[in-house]
Structure formats: structure tokens, C-alpha cells
Design an enzyme around this catalytic site. Structure first.
Site, PDB file in Angstrom:
ATOM      1  N   GLY A  21      28.521  10.430  16.642  1.00 42.82           N
ATOM      2  CA  GLY A  21      29.475   9.400  17.031  1.00 42.82           C
ATOM      3  C   GLY A  21      28.847   8.461  18.044  1.00 42.82           C
ATOM      4  O   GLY A  21      27.897   8.834  18.743  1.00 42.82           O
ATOM      5  N   HIS A  48      34.863   7.152  25.917  1.00 44.70           N
ATOM      6  CA  HIS A  48      33.883   6.101  26.243  1.00 44.70           C
ATOM      7  C   HIS A  48      34.554   4.733  26.348  1.00 44.70           C
ATOM      8  O   HIS A  48      34.219   3.925  27.212  1.00 44.70           O
ATOM      9  CB  HIS A  48      32.798   6.011  25.150  1.00 44.70           C
ATOM     10  CG  HIS A  48      31.668   6.980  25.331  1.00 44.70           C
ATOM     11  ND1 HIS A  48      30.825   6.961  26.422  1.00 44.70           N
ATOM     12  CD2 HIS A  48      31.218   7.982  24.542  1.00 44.70           C
ATOM     13  CE1 HIS A  48      29.913   7.916  26.300  1.00 44.70           C
ATOM     14  NE2 HIS A  48      30.126   8.564  25.168  1.00 44.70           N
ATOM     15  N   HIS A  98      35.889  12.342  22.326  1.00 46.99           N
ATOM     16  CA  HIS A  98      34.699  12.018  23.121  1.00 46.99           C
ATOM     17  C   HIS A  98      34.435  10.499  23.090  1.00 46.99           C
ATOM     18  O   HIS A  98      34.219   9.875  24.129  1.00 46.99           O
ATOM     19  CB  HIS A  98      33.492  12.805  22.569  1.00 46.99           C
ATOM     20  CG  HIS A  98      32.204  12.533  23.278  1.00 46.99           C
ATOM     21  ND1 HIS A  98      31.529  13.488  24.004  1.00 46.99           N
ATOM     22  CD2 HIS A  98      31.455  11.405  23.356  1.00 46.99           C
ATOM     23  CE1 HIS A  98      30.429  12.951  24.516  1.00 46.99           C
ATOM     24  NE2 HIS A  98      30.348  11.692  24.131  1.00 46.99           N
ATOM     25  N   GLU A  99      34.479   9.927  21.881  1.00 48.63           N
ATOM     26  CA  GLU A  99      34.192   8.487  21.738  1.00 48.63           C
ATOM     27  C   GLU A  99      35.318   7.641  22.335  1.00 48.63           C
ATOM     28  O   GLU A  99      35.070   6.599  22.947  1.00 48.63           O
ATOM     29  CB  GLU A  99      33.974   8.105  20.267  1.00 48.63           C
ATOM     30  CG  GLU A  99      32.868   8.862  19.545  1.00 48.63           C
ATOM     31  CD  GLU A  99      31.555   8.917  20.313  1.00 48.63           C
ATOM     32  OE1 GLU A  99      31.255   7.985  21.084  1.00 48.63           O
ATOM     33  OE2 GLU A  99      30.815   9.899  20.150  1.00 48.63           O
ATOM     34  N   CYS A 101      25.844  14.090  24.384  1.00 52.25           N
ATOM     35  CA  CYS A 101      26.152  12.659  24.362  1.00 52.25           C
ATOM     36  C   CYS A 101      24.839  11.894  24.310  1.00 52.25           C
ATOM     37  O   CYS A 101      23.913  12.207  25.058  1.00 52.25           O
ATOM     38  CB  CYS A 101      26.946  12.291  25.615  1.00 52.25           C
ATOM     39  SG  CYS A 101      27.329  10.531  25.712  1.00 52.25           S
ATOM     40  N   LEU A 102      24.770  10.888  23.429  1.00 53.47           N
ATOM     41  CA  LEU A 102      23.523  10.135  23.282  1.00 53.47           C
ATOM     42  C   LEU A 102      23.124   9.418  24.576  1.00 53.47           C
ATOM     43  O   LEU A 102      21.963   9.114  24.780  1.00 53.47           O
ATOM     44  CB  LEU A 102      23.639   9.129  22.129  1.00 53.47           C
ATOM     45  CG  LEU A 102      23.778   9.759  20.733  1.00 53.47           C
ATOM     46  CD1 LEU A 102      24.010   8.679  19.685  1.00 53.47           C
ATOM     47  CD2 LEU A 102      22.556  10.593  20.369  1.00 53.47           C
ATOM     48  N   GLN A 134      28.095   2.249  24.621  1.00 53.26           N
ATOM     49  CA  GLN A 134      26.818   2.976  24.587  1.00 53.26           C
ATOM     50  C   GLN A 134      25.674   2.150  24.007  1.00 53.26           C
ATOM     51  O   GLN A 134      24.520   2.553  24.069  1.00 53.26           O
ATOM     52  CB  GLN A 134      26.947   4.255  23.756  1.00 53.26           C
ATOM     53  CG  GLN A 134      27.821   5.311  24.382  1.00 53.26           C
ATOM     54  CD  GLN A 134      27.824   6.564  23.539  1.00 53.26           C
ATOM     55  OE1 GLN A 134      28.539   6.643  22.552  1.00 53.26           O
ATOM     56  NE2 GLN A 134      26.995   7.529  23.900  1.00 53.26           N
TER      57      GLN A 134
HETATM   58 ZN    ZN Z   1      29.035  10.106  24.426  1.00 55.46          ZN
END
Ligand code: ZN
Length: 184
Positions: A43, A138, A134-135, A92-93, A48
Site C-alpha cells: 500500500g 497517512h 494504515h494508509e 511502512c515504506l 509518501q
Molecule cells: Zn506507511
């Protein structure tokens, strides 16, 4: 597209509603998927990749070939969430190699718009519900470290310090080629 890494302030900035559902938006979403697959993510949210917009994409399989599992959500809103929650590990990226346990609602009902601006409702469960939450966080400027269990947070304390130390803006850093500042 480059992934914005913690503690870049873009991750905490306010995200704007999407108002124009044009070709540019479609290509942003497409590029976000490509970036997500290239970095082995499941995701990705617009902040991000440095865009403070209410846009997120995900594919719970993480597999480019399984595009039927791709979701693109513009201006998402949570309309209902299960009382039941579940702990699970997340990464998380924007936090390379950091993982921790986060409590999430088991299922969640969502209202959003697609890339044409059409409104739709969806219900996610389990792994998809976790990724969505999670997204969605963000988009709200909330990061998974904010929701990690105290035990996990303690375990990643030093890794977080390392990110904060090494991803400072370049003017506060040295000119050394070995400097880990390249990602900021
Ligand atoms: Zn993340």
C-alpha cells in the site's frame, strides 16, 4: 517517484481533498502502484511520494500480476468500524526495515471516490482492512509508530533514532560521501 522517508515533514502535513479527477490524477495513481510494487509494498499513500493529497492505493497481494486486487481511493472516509480489533505486524515504506505490532479494527466500512470522481462504498476485512487503516492514517498525518504497542515502540527506539539522525536535511549534514543522507 521517490518514497519520502521519516522524519520528512511531508508525512505530517495536512492533505488536501482531491477536486480534479483528470488524467494527471490517473497517472499519479499509476505511478504510485509502480513505485509500490518496485519497493515490495502492499500500500502507498500520496504523502509518501511527496504529494499532500487524499489519495491512497493498495493491493493486499503485493503482486503486480494480480491487478484485480488493486484499490485506488480518493478522499476516503471511514463510515463504520468493527468493535473487534486485532494485533498484527506492520511495516511502512517510509520506515525502512522497521516493523512493529499495531492494533487495528478487524473490519471497516469506507466511502470514497474513484479516479473518475464517482462515489462508492466498500467494506474491508482482515489484511485488507489493516492495510486500508494504515494508509488512511497517512492521509490524516498519523504514522504507524503513533499506534504501535509500547513493547514494539521500545524495541524500535534505536532504529527510529537512527532514521532521525541520518535523514536530516542536507544542510545540517556533512559532505562526506559515506553520509547516509542521500535519501532525504
Ligand atoms: Zn506507511
Amino acid at each position: 517517484m521517490d518514497i519520502v522517508l521519516y522524519p520528512n515533514p511531508t508525512l505530517r502535513a495536512k492533505n488536501k481533498d482531491i477536486e480534479k479527477f483528470d488524467d494527471e490524477l490517473k497517472s499519479i495513481a499509476q505511478e504510485m502502484f509502480e513505485t509500490m510494487y518496485a519497493t515490495k509494498g502492499v500500500g502507498l499513500a500520496a504523502p509518501q511520494v511527496g504529494l499532500n493529497k487524499k489519495l491512497l492505493v493498495f493491493n493486499a497481494s503485493g503482486d503486480k500480476e494480480r491487478s484485480e486486487q488493486e484499490f485506488v481511493l480518493c478522499n476516503p472516509k471511514i463510515i463504520q468500524k468493527s468493535k473487534k480489533k486485532e494485533l498484527g505486524d506492520e511495516g511502512c515504506l517510509s520506515f525502512p526495515e522497521i516493523y512493529g505490532s499495531v492494533n487495528r479494527h478487524l473490519s471497516i466500512k469506507v466511502q470514497a471516490q474513484d479516479l473518475e470522481g464517482h462515489a462508492f462504498d466498500l467494506e474491508f476485512e482482515g489484511w485488507e482492512a489493516r492495510i486500508f487503516q494504515h494508509e488512511f492514517d497517512h492521509i490524516d498525518g498519523i504514522l504507524f509508530i503513533d499506534r504501535m504497542t509500547p513493547t514494539s515502540k521500545e524495541l524500535i527506539k534505536h532504529d527510529l533514532e537512527y532514521l532521525r539522525e541520518n535523514l536530516r536535511p542536507s544542510n545540517s549534514c556533512c559532505d562526506d560521501n559515506d553520509c547516509k543522507n542521500a535519501n532525504s
